[in-house]
Design a protein around this motif. Structure first.
Motif, PDB file in Angstrom:
ATOM      1  N   CYS A 120       0.842  -1.198   0.000  1.00 27.88           N
ATOM      2  CA  CYS A 120       0.000   0.000   0.000  1.00 27.88           C
ATOM      3  C   CYS A 120       0.882   1.254   0.000  1.00 27.88           C
ATOM      4  O   CYS A 120       2.090   1.172   0.190  1.00 27.88           O
ATOM      5  CB  CYS A 120      -0.932  -0.011   1.200  1.00 27.88           C
ATOM      6  N   LYS A 121       0.211   2.388  -0.191  1.00 24.03           N
ATOM      7  CA  LYS A 121       0.914   3.678  -0.259  1.00 24.03           C
ATOM      8  C   LYS A 121       1.773   3.905   0.981  1.00 24.03           C
ATOM      9  O   LYS A 121       2.945   4.262   0.892  1.00 24.03           O
ATOM     10  CB  LYS A 121      -0.149   4.779  -0.368  1.00 24.03           C
ATOM     11  N   LYS A 122       1.172   3.675   2.157  1.00 27.65           N
ATOM     12  CA  LYS A 122       1.869   3.889   3.409  1.00 27.65           C
ATOM     13  C   LYS A 122       3.131   3.039   3.502  1.00 27.65           C
ATOM     14  O   LYS A 122       4.201   3.517   3.852  1.00 27.65           O
ATOM     15  CB  LYS A 122       0.930   3.510   4.570  1.00 27.65           C
ATOM     16  N   CYS A 123       2.980   1.746   3.179  1.00 30.21           N
ATOM     17  CA  CYS A 123       4.119   0.827   3.299  1.00 30.21           C
ATOM     18  C   CYS A 123       5.177   1.138   2.249  1.00 30.21           C
ATOM     19  O   CYS A 123       6.363   0.970   2.482  1.00 30.21           O
ATOM     20  CB  CYS A 123       3.648  -0.615   3.191  1.00 30.21           C
ATOM     21  N   THR A 124       4.747   1.586   1.058  1.00 30.76           N
ATOM     22  CA  THR A 124       5.704   1.942   0.027  1.00 30.76           C
ATOM     23  C   THR A 124       6.529   3.142   0.472  1.00 30.76           C
ATOM     24  O   THR A 124       7.747   3.183   0.286  1.00 30.76           O
ATOM     25  CB  THR A 124       4.969   2.297  -1.283  1.00 30.76           C
ATOM     26  N   GLN A 125       5.846   4.109   1.116  1.00 27.63           N
ATOM     27  CA  GLN A 125       6.564   5.276   1.628  1.00 27.63           C
ATOM     28  C   GLN A 125       7.527   4.852   2.716  1.00 27.63           C
ATOM     29  O   GLN A 125       8.646   5.349   2.803  1.00 27.63           O
ATOM     30  CB  GLN A 125       5.571   6.320   2.153  1.00 27.63           C
ATOM     31  N   GLY A 126       7.121   3.880   3.532  1.00 22.52           N
ATOM     32  CA  GLY A 126       7.989   3.358   4.584  1.00 22.52           C
ATOM     33  C   GLY A 126       9.234   2.714   3.990  1.00 22.52           C
ATOM     34  O   GLY A 126      10.328   2.827   4.533  1.00 22.52           O
ATOM     35  N   LEU A 127       9.041   2.022   2.839  1.00 17.79           N
ATOM     36  CA  LEU A 127      10.184   1.345   2.193  1.00 17.79           C
ATOM     37  C   LEU A 127      11.168   2.366   1.642  1.00 17.79           C
ATOM     38  O   LEU A 127      12.366   2.142   1.648  1.00 17.79           O
ATOM     39  CB  LEU A 127       9.679   0.465   1.052  1.00 17.79           C
ATOM     40  N   ASP A 128      10.600   3.504   1.160  1.00 15.62           N
ATOM     41  CA  ASP A 128      11.458   4.528   0.555  1.00 15.62           C
ATOM     42  C   ASP A 128      12.257   5.284   1.611  1.00 15.62           C
ATOM     43  O   ASP A 128      13.353   5.746   1.354  1.00 15.62           O
ATOM     44  CB  ASP A 128      10.602   5.547  -0.233  1.00 15.62           C
ATOM     45  N   ALA A 129      11.675   5.410   2.796  1.00 10.49           N
ATOM     46  CA  ALA A 129      12.293   6.253   3.823  1.00 10.49           C
ATOM     47  C   ALA A 129      13.655   5.687   4.274  1.00 10.49           C
ATOM     48  O   ALA A 129      13.898   4.510   4.181  1.00 10.49           O
ATOM     49  CB  ALA A 129      11.372   6.396   5.017  1.00 10.49           C
TER      50      ALA A 129
END
Ligand SMILES: [Zn+2]
Ligand SMILES: [Zn+2]
Length: 129
Positions: A120-129
């Motif tokens: 999901c969007k949230k987890c993808t952002q978490g992966l990028d961080a």
């Protein structure tokens, strides 16, 4: 209208009161929290019965079934394999292409389920961080 037992009515009311996609454990826990404890076997039987009456819908995931209100418009699901978040979507082109694919095989379509797996969007952002 099918006459429901008190427990099945409680399961139905719970599901109808939310937009969530429930699994059996979550239903059992919510009813315990609401002061209406119910055995997990009763929940499983109740969910199957409510689905067979057309009162709730289900989606089959790899490991388990989840249930949702039956009065929503047709939609498909994206499931985050990291956090379990479920996103609903509906895409006209995908719907049309499924009809075309079925017609090509001489297959009379009565329904379909499409489940897309990913992050999901949230987890993808978490992966990028
Ligand atoms: Zn996620
Ligand atoms: Zn849904």
């Amino acid at each position: 209208m099918q006459r429901l037992t008190v427990q099945r009515q409680a399961i139905l009311d719970l599901i109808n009161a939310s937009n969530r996609h429930w699994d059996a454990d979550e239903v059992a826990r919510a009813l315990v929290d609401a002061g209406a404890p119910i055995g997990i076997a009763t929940v499983y039987r109740g969910l199957a019965a409510l689905e067979s009456f057309g009162l709730i819908d289900s989606i089959q995931l790899a490991d388990k079934k989840r249930y949702e209100r039956a009065d929503k418009a047709h939609h498909d699901h994206m499931i985050c394999t990291n956090c379990g978040h479920i996103e609903e979507f509906s895409h006209d082109t995908i719907e049309t292409l499924q009809q075309a694919a079925a017609a090509k095989k001489g297959f009379k379509l009565t329904g379909h389920q499409l489940v897309m797996f990913g992050f999901c969007k949230k987890c993808t952002q978490g992966l990028d961080a």
